[in-house]
Scaffold this active site. Structure first.
Site, PDB file in Angstrom:
ATOM      1  N   TYR F  92       0.817  -1.213   0.000  1.00 42.74           N
ATOM      2  CA  TYR F  92       0.000   0.000   0.000  1.00 42.74           C
ATOM      3  C   TYR F  92       0.857   1.272   0.000  1.00 42.74           C
ATOM      4  CZ  TYR F  92      -3.940   2.990   1.346  1.00 42.74           C
ATOM      5  OH  TYR F  92      -4.919   3.947   1.382  1.00 42.74           O
ATOM      6  N   SER F 187       1.939  -7.622   2.034  1.00 40.27           N
ATOM      7  CA  SER F 187       0.930  -6.691   2.528  1.00 40.27           C
ATOM      8  C   SER F 187      -0.177  -6.513   1.474  1.00 40.27           C
ATOM      9  CB  SER F 187       1.601  -5.370   2.894  1.00 40.27           C
ATOM     10  OG  SER F 187       0.738  -4.596   3.689  1.00 40.27           O
ATOM     11  N   GLN F 188      -0.408  -5.327   0.930  1.00 35.27           N
ATOM     12  CA  GLN F 188      -1.401  -5.188  -0.130  1.00 35.27           C
ATOM     13  C   GLN F 188      -1.039  -6.092  -1.313  1.00 35.27           C
ATOM     14  OE1 GLN F 188      -3.226  -1.248  -1.856  1.00 35.27           O
ATOM     15  NE2 GLN F 188      -1.496  -1.751  -3.131  1.00 35.27           N
ATOM     16  N   ASP F 273       2.334  -8.275  14.257  1.00 30.51           N
ATOM     17  CA  ASP F 273       1.991  -7.376  13.153  1.00 30.51           C
ATOM     18  C   ASP F 273       0.834  -6.461  13.569  1.00 30.51           C
ATOM     19  OD1 ASP F 273       1.313  -6.194  10.694  1.00 30.51           O
ATOM     20  OD2 ASP F 273       1.794  -8.017   9.581  1.00 30.51           O
ATOM     21  N   HIS F 302       5.060  -5.686  11.061  1.00 35.20           N
ATOM     22  CA  HIS F 302       4.629  -5.883   9.677  1.00 35.20           C
ATOM     23  C   HIS F 302       5.778  -6.157   8.695  1.00 35.20           C
ATOM     24  CE1 HIS F 302       1.692  -5.828   6.563  1.00 35.20           C
ATOM     25  NE2 HIS F 302       2.092  -4.712   6.015  1.00 35.20           N
TER      26      HIS F 302
END
Lengths: 323, 323, 323, 323, 323, 323
Positions: F92, F187-188, F273, F302
């Site tokens: 992101y 992640s994204q 996370d 994360h």
């Protein structure tokens, strides 16, 4: 923000034991009798405001110990006949502001009495005009521990008495129907509305919005933000005062006021509220002894329903009055 | 931490204009005359402490308006003859703590009077025992704006009077040589020491350590931390009160007290102090009317010289007394 | 602050499994035998201090690997006969400060040995004077992961050995009764006191105050503050080192030391402690093999009982000695 | 908060060079001509509101590219004759909220058009209802860099056009006197009011309150808070886009709009404003080409004068209209 | 982020006096002579990596005191002939990571030696493998004050010697052209590259990217972030060590290394850098004695030009080599 | 950091009910059919890069609605024969950066297609080049609530379609073996990889690394960080939109994609996370319908496994391809 208190399901089933002093009714009976034995000294002076759709009055009345308490009375311009009244109490740190700041209740056709908070008003907004002419022992900065060493000297004894006396005062004001008085407020104002609901039997309704001043023991355990954290800080210094402090607070707990309420009530709670955790509010809600409902805002912090809740309150109160 | 105020060179040349009311001396003359017209009511009760190297007494004396103010008197065990005394004032939010918390001055052979701060004591440490039995108008949480609408009602009028009366009281206490009284304190305690240095002519020395309560106008402009920021917050709400507030504060400004001081003084300032910016301290230092010196700590925040400064103070005072 | 660890009821019933290496006793037996095989090199030089109520000595003794470790010995002026001694260890980041900074134990009639912490002292206070002349592999800034790849090289092997050797050294010092030695400290100092209680059988008492260095696995899981979080950060980089790290730490876990203790102990824990979570302390407390008690502070963060706890410790120790 | 921008004296003398594109007038002439070539599509539907002192209408009009833009029109109940109108624009992130949220202008006897902000409304309050049906290139989250690669595609080209078209639309609404239209707003709303003052010649007054969108180059240099910092973040990634970005922004700079203004203006600025630094506002103020005055709030952050400023604006506008 | 240091114009004219010890050259001459008198012990073992486009070797060489220092040598697969080499140093807290983490230099046709940092590596990334087998006196957590009491014992004496020895070692490695060695690094890595540029005459280029370790006195005055703030914290405790500390640091100041450099250099600085303030970098840049250029990033914090700067460095170095 | 979500044991047993719309397959079938009905417009232009070990191509292909989407194709220099391909999606706020930023997959012998993210790229790194030419209704700043009022208009419908079309496009690119395409991302990027695994049956593998976009209801309840908190903020303003929002999100939930996956998968999750809580990832993992494994990092936030996880992915994929 995220949820840090109970889920909605847990809240619906949360019925904790909350300390209630044996002489709770005695304490408040004496306190109010004493306050009411003094002249109410209600004055209302018309304010010269550019907000010409309303008539605004600068109100003074005798609160605790006869101390002068200020308020704004706002009426819709040229209202006919006595109007139902809403007494509104203010959140922690705010004051009654300048005349006309709050117009929604009057715009909806109510007489609106907006009570100033003694000693407060200097944290946000445009200030207040009511002092708290009583000293105290050692305290943390703020109002939560002012005089906390004894229920007799506790700051909220004075402020809650003011709140009760505001409902007395509003009945004497021009344009107000003394048979139709409701109370309202958010946060500290919600806590005061709840206290008044427990202390004044003849109200038509109570609307505590994300109320503060409920179930102090849990609040102090789980909430790390002011104003509840003022109490935590006090206890962290006055390490031997734990019992005394919670004993004092039990005279001012929304849960105990709720048990004595007679008017219908419309609560609100926000499930991500970091200032007034929803479990402390549900503790009071479940104890509320009269007809009640509650709006919950699942993703809100302490702002709760904001103007949307205000519109719901207006509709709810109109419905209640229409019965 | 980094330096956010002036450099040392700039500080050495900083001599700002600071507001001084015409009736400053009148105001304080009246205030102290009134306070001293009341009985001093000095009491000292021996405390049962396990710290057997010292004799500790629980002292009460009449402060402003005759209000009882608490203090600890600590003497080295079995001291012979009257001792020189150090009256010490406490930083913002602290109290006199439990007896024996502060031993350094007495361990160095001084009678040590550790004055409690009215209403404070509940922010850090182990608490105080002195109330402030005077109410106020609207205020921000804390003590900086309590009664700030008028110099007569301002909180620091009461506290600074207490501080002066503590130097009166110590002279009445057993084991104290009334001719040899010095004042000391850090932060708020330093501000009080400076005030007393300006109000009490016959001291042997003053040791304001990173003093607070100096040059409010600059402090409020450049400092975003409490307690100075309490004033900023108040002014941000009471937008029309700017002149009144700074007028009140001018009666309580260390710069104005400094101009009237007669005893030798030993200041300190920390160049990275985010709570009491060094320029506000140097403003007072440069105004100080008697013999003076200052220790600077170039890389310290508000902790300043800590115990190292205490040791320097002890040496400095012993030197002064040895002259 | 709010409570983020267990409730008091949960703490009272919390008895977790904590990793204990098979060769724990072997490891420490060898370590101490080796350390004690070196000359103790105890030196004590009188310090010229203005704190004339006390006699203060600059002490040096041989710690781990014979490295010189500094301490202050403080005695009440002119004490008669050998005194019971309290060896005090310091919290993380602090040093022994300047002579005379800590006077309470000596003021209560004890010989007070205030041991410096190797390599530390530069985070708060006025510094220390003891180096840690041993290098290490890759580490996070701080002392928690210095040499953590092996119990033999771990920093706390050296520091805990110093702490044991301090109790040996104090017995050689003038004015000390070698039969009456107790250990004390807060936070890291509490962790060291607990380690010494498990490693030195002949103490008269141990007073671990909000002790650090206990039940590392839980600490790392629930605590996001340094110094425990230094370990978390290390593990977040050295992703394959989890087993090695906790294996090393098991040799230095207060829970394992507690199981071997023989002297009576007086613990403390703060229920809102964000640095040394109370559950890690109760894990050690419940394992403590000798007579024990614990003071809890329900609304305190890591400051715990502060000076109030110190006074309780003095009373407790006097009681223990009086038996 | 503390002052981090210029002093009031410095502000009074601050007249920076601000980039102005040669084709500024061409750009806006073309943009508005194009927008006005589309039908205005003004609709107003009465809203059923419990706020019976007012008539509230749900207004839709064609903004940039003919996109539908929402607004609330609020009139005092039963107002006679065409009223002077105030078009108000909203701060960054807010929406027009629910009908009746803002009552002050209408309560003072004005027709109040409260324009929604395209794409915004989801950060605070109770939301908006106007989309921004135009995509963009890569951008930081938010609205400040949406389409910033070219003035033609920049988000504020659309929003400022909406703001101009709102003043066109209000003239078509029932109860409004088209000869007496003023503009108002705080923060982003103030920036829009300023833009409209520069683009619409026939206004009776402009009241930019702590206006945003002025002197971007300085804002980005000294301000580390959103929304200005969105631009900084964009420039920190698109390292080669500096010239392009400031070239685009120069078409939307309050300083350039101010130079073209013809209506009298009443500004405000807060000297401790961390969001819209006062120097950026004074840069626009000094450039303002028509009659002007400014209220300054010395100790306020971005809240500025709050309701007090609103009351001043009402008085100011009534005075202007009374000439 | 906002600009908190000088403007670009001010930076271009900033030429401060920086402390330079008389025996600077002597100190480093002795240090390097001693280090080079030990066998270089260069070893390179092929690593089994799935990154088959490259040949990666696990390199060990003798650093300061002959301590083993690790590095990765990365070569483009099947490179013909000796390649020009880039020795890269790592930012504070990082380690050499796992083999193949950094591929850009090798992908551009260079032999890339990525030197591990002794004792570091445990703050970010995937770790390092080089210890610092030297102890120290009292220090703040971290590496900035390890051994700071004397230039001989200071941590950076060891690390800078490693950095020099890495340029010696790379010349012995297979596939490397010993006549074409450049140095590179960001932040601490940039500071090391600058040190090496001042200590090793025969480099083909130096590329200090947002270099750390320059003009310590100013850095400590204006920068409140670690790692510079480790020094501030040390000075705030060791109040009497100011002169000693800055004397030590003067042997390790990029400004002094810059004066001795002979290779062309390509610097970078970020104007909103809160970790390595641009003025400290420009102080070194202006002192740089050889051909030089600097890329500035006006809106970046410590990330500077990121990969864009890396691409510029590659182009710059190829140009330099092509001359 | 500390653990704030479930323990590993709890995660292993966590199988929540997650909302799945009845027409999920219809929705995505229609969406992809429509996207694939447009020409793919795949273009690849060789980039002139100094990273000579690789061949890099600037790729454009038609994404959702035929919008041009950019990507970098990176091949090992002079690769023979068609290579297995890895399509990688970005976290992101990031963009595809400058060519050559990401080399690991290509260095390991894969064709690497690094897809830009429409509208994003301006938060970290060196930017992207793909716009999102579609507007939206009111939204919070960011991408999480862009068009959230309907699944048809939701931003992630467009981005996930781009991600699917990237796997179509890669099969048309030179040097790519269309039978061996895997997807990857963190992640994204991990959320997109998971979506593609559910929408594209013929992949050889999926490697979602700490995937975002899973189990939104729980994420919003327990996670107070962006980007999930963008949704919370939206719901806190659009108080009546709760059902609509979660209904929209159910079309884009990794849990629902996982149920439809056919390729083997290698997940990762970090137990501390704070951005993508591990329970939301395990909810998807347990639903994953094909062969699967998961790496957990117990002490990581994360960043998860960082480069170590990348190396594991390469090994895992090589193993999968070798079967």
């Amino acid at each position: 923000m995220a949820r840090t208190d109970m889920t909605l399901d847990e809240l619906r089933n949360y019925r904790p034991q909350v300390l209630e002093p044996d002489d709770f009714d005695q304490f408040w009976g004496d306190t109010l009798t004493e306050a009411r034995s003094l002249p109410s000294d209600v004055k209302a002076e018309r304010v010269d405001s550019p907000l010409t759709s309303f008539d605004i009055f600068d109100v003074t009345f005798a609160g605790f110990a006869g101390d002068p308490v200020k308020a704004w009375l706002t009426l819709p311009k040229g209202a006919e006949g006595p109007l139902p009244a809403v007494v509104e109490y203010i959140g922690y740190g705010g004051g009654r502001d300048l005349p006309g700041a709050q117009l929604h209740w009057a715009a909806a056709g109510f007489a609106h009495l907006f009570m100033d908070t003694r000693g407060q008003g200097s944290n946000w907004g445009t200030g207040g005009a009511t002092g708290d002419p009583h000293g105290s022992g050692p305290q943390t900065p703020g109002f939560m521990t002012r005089g906390i060493e004894d229920p007799q000297t506790y700051y909220y004894r004075r402020l809650m008495t003011d709140a009760v006396r505001a409902t007395d005062a509003v009945r004497e004001l021009p344009g107000v129907d003394p048979e139709r008085v409701a109370v309202n407020g958010g946060s500290q104002g919600g806590g005061l509305a709840l206290a008044v609901a427990g202390l004044v039997p003849e109200l038509v309704g109570a609307m505590p919005d994300v109320p503060f001043l409920c179930h102090y023991r849990r609040a102090v355990d789980i909430c790390d933000r002011d104003p509840y954290a003022e109490i935590t800080r006090y206890l962290s210094i006055h390490r031997g005062a734990v019992e005394t402090v919670f004993s004092t607070l039990s005279y001012f707990d929304g849960v105990n006021f709720a048990k004595r309420a007679e008017a219908p009530a419309f609560f609100s709670a926000a499930l991500m509220d970091q200032v007034c955790p929803p479990s402390t509010i549900f503790a009071a809600y479940h104890s509320y002894a009269a007809e009640k409902s509650i709006a919950t805002y699942d993703f809100n912090d302490h702002e709760g329903g904001a103007f949307q809740q205000r519109l719901r309150q207006i509709s709810w109160l109109k419905d209640v009055l229409a019965r």
